[in-house]
Design an enzyme around this catalytic site. Structure first.
Site, short mmCIF file in Angstrom:
data_model
loop_
_atom_site.label_atom_id
_atom_site.label_comp_id
_atom_site.label_asym_id
_atom_site.label_seq_id
_atom_site.Cartn_x
_atom_site.Cartn_y
_atom_site.Cartn_z
N ARG A 55 -40.05 4.19 83.30
CA ARG A 55 -41.06 5.46 83.67
C ARG A 55 -41.21 6.40 82.48
NH1 ARG A 55 -41.17 5.15 89.64
NH2 ARG A 55 -42.10 6.92 89.70
N TYR A 113 -44.15 7.94 80.85
CA TYR A 113 -44.79 8.82 81.76
C TYR A 113 -43.99 10.39 81.89
CZ TYR A 113 -47.51 10.94 85.66
OH TYR A 113 -48.24 11.69 86.63
N ASP A 114 -42.62 9.98 82.37
CA ASP A 114 -41.83 11.34 82.50
C ASP A 114 -41.50 11.87 81.33
OD1 ASP A 114 -41.48 9.67 84.64
OD2 ASP A 114 -39.36 9.73 84.72
N GLY A 127 -43.28 11.66 78.63
CA GLY A 127 -44.66 12.33 78.03
C GLY A 127 -44.94 13.48 78.66
N GLN A 180 -36.04 5.77 100.32
CA GLN A 180 -36.47 6.86 99.53
C GLN A 180 -37.25 7.40 99.75
OE1 GLN A 180 -37.14 3.41 99.42
NE2 GLN A 180 -38.94 3.06 97.99
N THR A 181 -37.49 8.82 99.80
CA THR A 181 -38.61 9.59 100.27
C THR A 181 -39.57 10.25 99.20
OG1 THR A 181 -37.07 11.78 99.68
CG2 THR A 181 -36.69 10.77 101.93
N ASP A 192 -36.39 4.31 90.15
CA ASP A 192 -37.18 4.63 91.22
C ASP A 192 -36.75 5.66 91.77
OD1 ASP A 192 -39.73 3.33 93.24
OD2 ASP A 192 -38.81 4.52 94.02
N PRO A 193 -37.20 7.14 91.66
CA PRO A 193 -36.44 8.42 92.39
C PRO A 193 -36.24 7.98 93.79
CG PRO A 193 -38.25 9.19 91.06
CD PRO A 193 -38.47 7.70 91.18
N ARG A 212 -37.62 12.97 96.90
CA ARG A 212 -38.43 13.87 96.29
C ARG A 212 -39.30 14.66 97.11
NH1 ARG A 212 -42.79 11.30 92.92
NH2 ARG A 212 -41.18 10.90 91.14
P1 NAD Z 1 -56.33 8.77 87.60
O1 NAD Z 1 -55.41 7.67 86.95
O2 NAD Z 1 -57.16 8.55 88.80
O3 NAD Z 1 -57.09 9.63 86.73
C1 NAD Z 1 -56.66 9.89 85.13
C2 NAD Z 1 -57.80 9.89 84.49
O4 NAD Z 1 -57.80 10.13 83.06
C3 NAD Z 1 -58.77 8.41 84.68
O5 NAD Z 1 -60.16 8.92 84.77
C4 NAD Z 1 -58.80 7.89 83.12
O6 NAD Z 1 -59.81 7.04 82.93
C5 NAD Z 1 -58.46 9.15 82.43
N1 NAD Z 1 -57.61 8.76 80.98
C6 NAD Z 1 -56.58 8.12 80.98
N2 NAD Z 1 -56.18 8.09 79.56
C7 NAD Z 1 -57.15 8.78 78.99
C8 NAD Z 1 -57.42 8.93 77.53
N3 NAD Z 1 -56.63 8.50 76.65
N4 NAD Z 1 -58.53 9.65 77.20
C9 NAD Z 1 -59.28 9.92 78.12
N5 NAD Z 1 -59.14 9.80 79.49
C10 NAD Z 1 -58.24 9.12 79.99
O7 NAD Z 1 -54.97 9.62 88.16
P2 NAD Z 1 -54.84 10.86 89.02
O8 NAD Z 1 -53.88 10.84 90.38
O9 NAD Z 1 -56.22 11.68 89.09
O10 NAD Z 1 -54.11 11.89 88.09
C11 NAD Z 1 -54.68 12.98 87.25
C12 NAD Z 1 -53.67 13.77 86.66
O11 NAD Z 1 -52.79 14.40 87.55
C13 NAD Z 1 -52.83 13.02 85.54
O12 NAD Z 1 -52.55 13.79 84.34
C14 NAD Z 1 -51.43 12.75 86.41
O13 NAD Z 1 -50.31 12.58 85.64
C15 NAD Z 1 -51.48 14.09 87.26
N6 NAD Z 1 -50.74 13.71 88.36
C16 NAD Z 1 -51.19 13.07 89.52
C17 NAD Z 1 -50.34 12.88 90.61
C18 NAD Z 1 -50.92 12.12 91.80
O14 NAD Z 1 -50.04 12.04 92.65
N7 NAD Z 1 -52.07 11.93 91.81
C19 NAD Z 1 -49.13 13.49 90.78
C20 NAD Z 1 -48.62 14.01 89.62
C21 NAD Z 1 -49.49 14.27 88.58
N1 UDP Z 2 -43.71 1.92 96.96
C1 UDP Z 2 -43.58 1.11 97.96
N2 UDP Z 2 -44.48 -0.12 98.07
C2 UDP Z 2 -45.54 -0.09 97.35
C3 UDP Z 2 -45.71 0.99 96.42
C4 UDP Z 2 -44.76 2.08 96.30
O1 UDP Z 2 -42.59 0.80 98.63
O2 UDP Z 2 -46.50 -0.98 97.57
C5 UDP Z 2 -42.70 2.95 96.75
C6 UDP Z 2 -42.22 3.24 95.30
O3 UDP Z 2 -41.09 2.26 95.06
C7 UDP Z 2 -41.63 4.61 95.65
C8 UDP Z 2 -42.77 5.22 96.41
O4 UDP Z 2 -43.08 3.96 97.33
O5 UDP Z 2 -40.33 4.68 96.00
C9 UDP Z 2 -43.92 6.00 95.72
O6 UDP Z 2 -44.19 5.33 94.94
P1 UDP Z 2 -45.80 5.51 94.07
O7 UDP Z 2 -45.80 4.48 93.03
O8 UDP Z 2 -46.67 5.88 94.83
O9 UDP Z 2 -45.27 7.03 93.51
P2 UDP Z 2 -43.97 7.64 92.55
O10 UDP Z 2 -43.16 6.53 92.57
O11 UDP Z 2 -44.55 7.69 91.22
O12 UDP Z 2 -43.77 8.84 93.03
#
Ligand code: NAD
Ligand code: UDP
Length: 318
Positions: free
Chosen positions: A140, A143-144, A146, A207-208, A269-270, A273
Site C-alpha cells: 500500500r 499510495y500511502d 505517495g 476490520q472497520t 489492511d488497516p 478507521r
Molecule cells: P478515481 O480512480 O475514480 O479517480 C482518479 C482519477 O484520476 C481518474 O479519473 C484517473 O483517470 C485520473 N488519473 C489517475 N492517474 C492520473 C495521471 N497520472 N494523470 C492524469 N489523470 C490521472 O478515484 P476517486 O475515488 O475519484 O479519488 C479521487 C481522489 O480522491 C484521489 O486522489 C484519491 O486518492 C482521493 N481519495 C479518494 C477516496 C475515496 O474513498 N474515493 C479516499 C481518500 C482519498
Molecule cells: N474488502 C473486503 N472485500 C472486498 C473489498 C474490500 O472485505 O471485496 C475489505 C478490505 O480488505 C478493507 C475494507 O474492505 O478491509 C475496505 O477496503 P477498500 O479497498 O474499499 O478501501 P481501503 O482498504 O483502502 O480503506
C-alpha cells in the site's frame, strides 16, 4: 472563476465538476482516463465553460486558472497497486507539477489527500494531529507514502513559495459512478449482490471503515477550498462499521440469499478507521448528512441501471 480539476473524469472528480459547473464556474478537467471515463462528463462535453484535456499529470502543463482541485490518482488498492511505480510518480511528480502551476499563476491549490496517511492507526478515531503508522515498503506504500510526500510538497510550497494551499484528508467515500470492477468494498459488494454472486469479505470482516456519501464529500471539498483553513482537515463520515456489518446491510438491501464468502486479508489492511471530524465541524461548519442506508440505496440504483444495460458506455470498464 476558472477552476482546474485534475482527475476530474473519475468518481469524486466528476461529481465535483457537476457541482462547479452548476455554480457557473469555468472548469478545466485534466485526466489520463486510467480509472476515469469521458462518460462521467458527457453532459458537459459541448458546454462553452467546460474543457476536457487528456493529459497525464506526470508531465508538466501550462494553464491559466484561479483554483486547482488536485484529485488525479487512482484510489482503489486494485488500481493503485497495478503499477505502483506509476502511482508514486503520479503522487510525487504530478503533485509537484500542479504545485508549480499553482505557484506560477498564483492559484489556490487543494490536495485530495487520504486517511491512508494514518496507515494502520494506533490512535482511534484519527485526529489530524496523529502522524500515522505506515509501512514504507509494503504493497500500500506507493499510495500511502505517495500521498504523504504529496502533503509534504504542498506544505513546502506553502512555506517556501507562499502558495495558497488546502489539504483534505478524505476517508472512504462511495456513491454512483464508482466503477463496477473498482475493487473497493462497497462497489464490490453491491455489484456482487446484484449479480447473485457471493460477497467477498476479506479476513474476518471485523476490520472497520467509515463511509461518506459522495455529495457530502464534495460539499466538504468546496467549503475547504473557499474557507480560510489550510488544513489538513479530515473529511469523512464518523459512523463506523465492520466490513461484515456492511456486507450484511448490503445483503439485506439487495438479496438476503447471496452468501458471504471469506477470503484472505490483503497485506497491511488497516484494522480500524474512523475520522475525528471536530476540525471540519469547527472550521468549515461541515458534517455529513446522508446516512449509509440512503447512500447505499442511491448507489444500488446506479449500479443496477448500469449492470442491466451492458451496451451502455457507462458500463464499459477501463
Ligand atoms: P478515481 O480512480 O475514480 O479517480 C482518479 C482519477 O484520476 C481518474 O479519473 C484517473 O483517470 C485520473 N488519473 C489517475 N492517474 C492520473 C495521471 N497520472 N494523470 C492524469 N489523470 C490521472 O478515484 P476517486 O475515488 O475519484 O479519488 C479521487 C481522489 O480522491 C484521489 O486522489 C484519491 O486518492 C482521493 N481519495 C479518494 C477516496 C475515496 O474513498 N474515493 C479516499 C481518500 C482519498
Ligand atoms: N474488502 C473486503 N472485500 C472486498 C473489498 C474490500 O472485505 O471485496 C475489505 C478490505 O480488505 C478493507 C475494507 O474492505 O478491509 C475496505 O477496503 P477498500 O479497498 O474499499 O478501501 P481501503 O482498504 O483502502 O480503506
Amino acid at each position: 472563476m476558472r477552476i482546474l480539476v485534475t482527475g476530474g473524469a473519475g468518481f469524486i472528480g466528476s461529481h465535483l465538476i457537476d457541482r462547479l459547473m452548476a455554480e457557473n464556474h469555468d472548469v478545466v478537467c485534466l485526466d489520463n482516463f486510467y480509472t476515469g471515463r469521458k462518460h462521467n462528463l458527457l453532459k458537459w462535453i459541448n458546454h462553452p465553460f467546460f474543457e476536457l484535456i487528456r493529459h497525464d499529470i506526470t508531465e508538466p502543463i501550462r494553464l491559466e486558472v484561479d483554483q486547482i482541485y488536485h484529485l488525479a490518482c487512482p484510489a482503489s488498492p486494485v488500481h493503485y497497486q497495478y503499477n505502483p511505480v506509476k502511482t508514486v510518480k503520479t503522487n510525487v511528480m504530478g503533485t509537484l507539477y500542479m504545485l508549480g502551476l499553482a505557484k506560477r499563476v498564483k492559484a489556490r491549490f487543494l490536495l485530495a489527500s487520504t486517511s491512508e496517511v494514518y496507515g494502520d492507526p494506533n490512535v482511534h478515531p484519527q485526529p489530524e494531529t496523529y502522524w500515522g503508522n505506515v509501512n514504507p515498503i509494503g504493497i500500500r506504500s506507493c499510495y500511502d507514502e505517495g500521498k504523504r510526500v504529496a502533503e509534504t510538497l504542498t506544505f513546502d510550497y506553502h512555506r517556501q513559495n507562499q502558495v495558497d494551499v488546502r489539504v483534505a484528508r478524505i476517508f472512504n467515500t462511495y456513491g454512483p459512478r464508482m466503477l463496477v470492477q473498482d475493487g473497493r468494498v462497497i462497489s464490490n459488494f453491491v455489484a456482487q449482490a446484484l449479480q447473485g454472486e457471493p460477497l467477498t469479505v476479506y479476513g474476518t470482516g471485523k476490520q472497520t471503515r467509515s463511509f461518506c456519501y459522495v455529495s457530502d464529500l464534495v460539499d466538504g471539498l468546496i467549503q475547504l477550498m473557499n474557507g480560510e483553513q489550510t488544513g489538513p482537515i479530515n473529511l469523512g463520515n464518523p459512523e463506523e462499521y465492520t466490513v461484515l456489518e456492511l456486507a450484511q446491510q448490503i445483503q439485506n438491501l439487495i438479496n438476503p440469499d447471496v452468501p458471504i464468502e471469506f477470503q484472505p486479508l490483503p497485506m497491511d489492511d488497516p484494522q480500524r478507521r474512523c475520522p475525528d471530524i471536530d476540525k471540519a465541524k469547527m472550521y468549515l461548519n461541515w458534517h455529513p448528512t446522508v446516512p449509509l442506508s440512503e447512500g447505499l440505496q442511491r448507489t444500488i440504483q446506479d449500479f443496477s441501471t448500469r449492470l442491466s444495460n451492458p451496451a451502455d458506455p457507462a458500463y464499459i470498464e477501463v
